[in-house]
Write a protein that holds these residues in place. Structure first.
Motif, short mmCIF file in Angstrom:
data_model
loop_
_atom_site.label_atom_id
_atom_site.label_comp_id
_atom_site.label_asym_id
_atom_site.label_seq_id
_atom_site.Cartn_x
_atom_site.Cartn_y
_atom_site.Cartn_z
N ALA A 129 0.81 -1.22 0.00
CA ALA A 129 0.00 0.00 0.00
C ALA A 129 0.84 1.26 0.00
CB ALA A 129 -0.92 0.00 1.23
N HIS A 130 2.02 1.25 0.64
CA HIS A 130 2.81 2.48 0.79
C HIS A 130 4.26 2.10 1.08
CE1 HIS A 130 4.16 6.37 2.38
NE2 HIS A 130 3.10 6.89 1.78
N PRO A 131 5.23 2.88 0.58
CA PRO A 131 6.64 2.56 0.85
C PRO A 131 7.01 2.57 2.33
CG PRO A 131 6.46 4.14 -0.95
CD PRO A 131 5.09 4.01 -0.38
N ALA A 132 6.24 3.28 3.14
CA ALA A 132 6.55 3.32 4.58
C ALA A 132 6.20 2.01 5.28
CB ALA A 132 5.79 4.46 5.26
N LEU A 133 5.38 1.17 4.65
CA LEU A 133 5.02 -0.10 5.27
C LEU A 133 6.19 -1.07 5.16
CD1 LEU A 133 2.43 -1.42 6.60
CD2 LEU A 133 2.41 -2.82 4.55
N ARG A 134 6.68 -1.53 6.30
CA ARG A 134 7.86 -2.40 6.33
C ARG A 134 7.53 -3.83 6.72
NH1 ARG A 134 12.01 1.37 6.82
NH2 ARG A 134 11.29 3.17 5.60
N GLY A 135 6.31 -4.10 7.13
CA GLY A 135 6.02 -5.46 7.53
C GLY A 135 4.56 -5.72 7.83
N LEU A 136 4.22 -7.00 7.79
CA LEU A 136 2.90 -7.49 8.17
C LEU A 136 3.05 -8.42 9.36
CD1 LEU A 136 1.42 -8.70 4.75
CD2 LEU A 136 1.03 -6.49 5.84
N THR A 137 2.02 -8.56 10.13
CA THR A 137 1.96 -9.61 11.13
C THR A 137 0.50 -9.90 11.45
OG1 THR A 137 2.84 -10.36 13.26
CG2 THR A 137 2.06 -8.09 13.14
N LEU A 138 0.26 -11.01 12.10
CA LEU A 138 -1.10 -11.38 12.48
C LEU A 138 -1.38 -10.99 13.93
CD1 LEU A 138 -1.51 -14.97 11.00
CD2 LEU A 138 -2.57 -12.88 10.16
N GLY A 139 -2.62 -10.63 14.19
CA GLY A 139 -3.12 -10.53 15.55
C GLY A 139 -4.01 -11.75 15.77
N GLU A 140 -3.43 -12.80 16.31
CA GLU A 140 -4.11 -14.10 16.26
C GLU A 140 -5.28 -14.22 17.23
OE1 GLU A 140 -1.38 -17.35 16.36
OE2 GLU A 140 -0.51 -16.85 14.40
N ALA A 141 -5.27 -13.49 18.33
CA ALA A 141 -6.40 -13.59 19.27
C ALA A 141 -7.68 -13.09 18.61
CB ALA A 141 -6.10 -12.80 20.54
N ASP A 142 -7.62 -11.91 18.00
CA ASP A 142 -8.79 -11.37 17.32
C ASP A 142 -9.16 -12.21 16.11
OD1 ASP A 142 -9.06 -7.81 17.80
OD2 ASP A 142 -8.38 -9.33 19.20
N LEU A 143 -8.14 -12.71 15.40
CA LEU A 143 -8.42 -13.50 14.21
C LEU A 143 -9.12 -14.81 14.57
CD1 LEU A 143 -8.14 -13.75 11.15
CD2 LEU A 143 -5.88 -14.78 11.50
N ARG A 144 -8.70 -15.44 15.67
CA ARG A 144 -9.39 -16.65 16.13
C ARG A 144 -10.88 -16.39 16.35
NH1 ARG A 144 -6.37 -20.93 18.28
NH2 ARG A 144 -4.13 -20.49 18.46
N ALA A 145 -11.15 -15.27 17.02
CA ALA A 145 -12.54 -14.94 17.31
C ALA A 145 -13.33 -14.68 16.04
CB ALA A 145 -12.60 -13.73 18.24
N ASP A 146 -12.70 -13.97 15.10
CA ASP A 146 -13.39 -13.64 13.86
C ASP A 146 -13.70 -14.89 13.03
OD1 ASP A 146 -14.49 -11.74 12.03
OD2 ASP A 146 -12.69 -11.89 10.80
N LEU A 147 -12.76 -15.82 13.02
CA LEU A 147 -12.92 -17.03 12.22
C LEU A 147 -13.68 -18.14 12.95
CD1 LEU A 147 -9.36 -17.31 10.61
CD2 LEU A 147 -11.44 -16.43 9.54
N GLY A 148 -13.80 -18.02 14.27
CA GLY A 148 -14.41 -19.09 15.04
C GLY A 148 -13.54 -20.32 15.11
N VAL A 149 -12.21 -20.10 15.10
CA VAL A 149 -11.25 -21.21 15.11
C VAL A 149 -11.02 -21.66 16.54
CG1 VAL A 149 -8.83 -21.77 14.72
CG2 VAL A 149 -10.11 -20.54 12.98
#
Length: 273
Positions: A129-149
């Motif tokens: 999206a932008h040259p200032a973005l240097r990395g991605l990561t997951l927020g797994e607690a929220d993702l678990r809740a969103d996916l119902g995993v």
């Protein structure tokens, strides 16, 4: 090369001070989940005061979600501070949020946290999206809740998706999300080994006792270092693809991976190149 990141709540300066001395490669001061609404302003002010000068290790700040009532003030207070090494943007769901944050953050490095199905689906677009973005990561607690995993294996596809998106966009390998049980260090080590196999590099921690486990898991074993040295030596002697005497095939991709292994070995003092 950063392998260990240690979270500390922004409204507890004494805990942040301990985190800075705990041996992590970098500290993440949290203004979001770890801070109740009644203490957001105090946490922001205390963090800005800390970052008026350079701390002993790199400090990133996880600001509040960009659609929250506090994010604008967070970005305004932190932009341009001498001691700020990076901003963590939680709950990112689209590239436009990264662009908006970049426009207000004074050119500091940005890292997008993907914590929903929508964020994961848009991982590649967010990553570029932008040259200032240097990395991605997951927020797994929220993702678990969103996916119902319920089982950990249910997150392997999103994990691989984020690793692939980061690589495709030319970003560094992501660090693993935090491991929530600070007492079960054996399970942490196993989780780190699995994350390493998926392509992650390093991990965030929520307690100093987790740091040595994470570092050991991500540093190469002696046999890995020896194999990498053989590959690099062979590539320097005969450029291009080739087969080693033991049958291993060497091409530029294999050589690149070997160089990364040797960089990690240097960090551990396993060799001096």
């Amino acid at each position: 090369m950063i392998l260990t990141w240690l979270y500390a709540p922004g409204d507890r300066p004494e805990v942040v001070a301990k985190a800075l001395a705990a041996g992590a490669d970098a500290v993440i001061v949290d203004l979001e989940d770890a801070v109740p609404a009644s203490r957001k302003e105090y946490a922001r002010a205390a963090t800005a005061q800390l970052l008026a000068d350079r701390p002993p290790v790199p400090v990133h700040v996880r600001v509040n979600a960009l659609d929250s009532p506090w994010a604008g003030a967070d970005l305004s207070a932190l932009a341009g501070l001498r001691g700020l090494a990076g901003l963590r943007l939680p709950k990112v769901t689209g590239p436009e949020q990264v662009v908006a944050a970049a426009d207000r953050s004074g050119g500091v490095a940005l890292y997008a946290l993907l914590e929903s199905a929508l964020g994961v689906e848009r991982a590649y677009d967010i990553a570029r999206a932008h040259p200032a973005l240097r990395g991605l990561t997951l927020g797994e607690a929220d993702l678990r809740a969103d996916l119902g995993v319920s089982a950990d294996a249910g997150l392997d596809w999103p994990r691989s998706r984020v690793v692939t998106a980061a690589r495709a966009a030319g970003l560094a390998p992501p660090a693993q999300s935090v491991f929530p049980d600070v007492r079960d260090l054996e399970a942490l080590a196993a989780s780190c080994a699995h994350g390493r196999a998926l392509g992650f590099l390093g991990r965030a921690a929520i307690h100093p006792r987790q740091l040595p486990v994470i570092e050991r898991a991500y540093l190469p074993a002696p046999e890995e270092v020896s194999a990498a040295e053989e590959i690099v030596t062979a590539a320097e002697a005969v450029p291009g693809a080739q087969a080693l005497p033991d049958g291993r095939f060497v091409d530029p991709a294999v050589v690149g991976a070997a160089h990364r292994t040797l960089l990690l070995a240097e960090r551990a003092g396993q060799l001096a190149r």
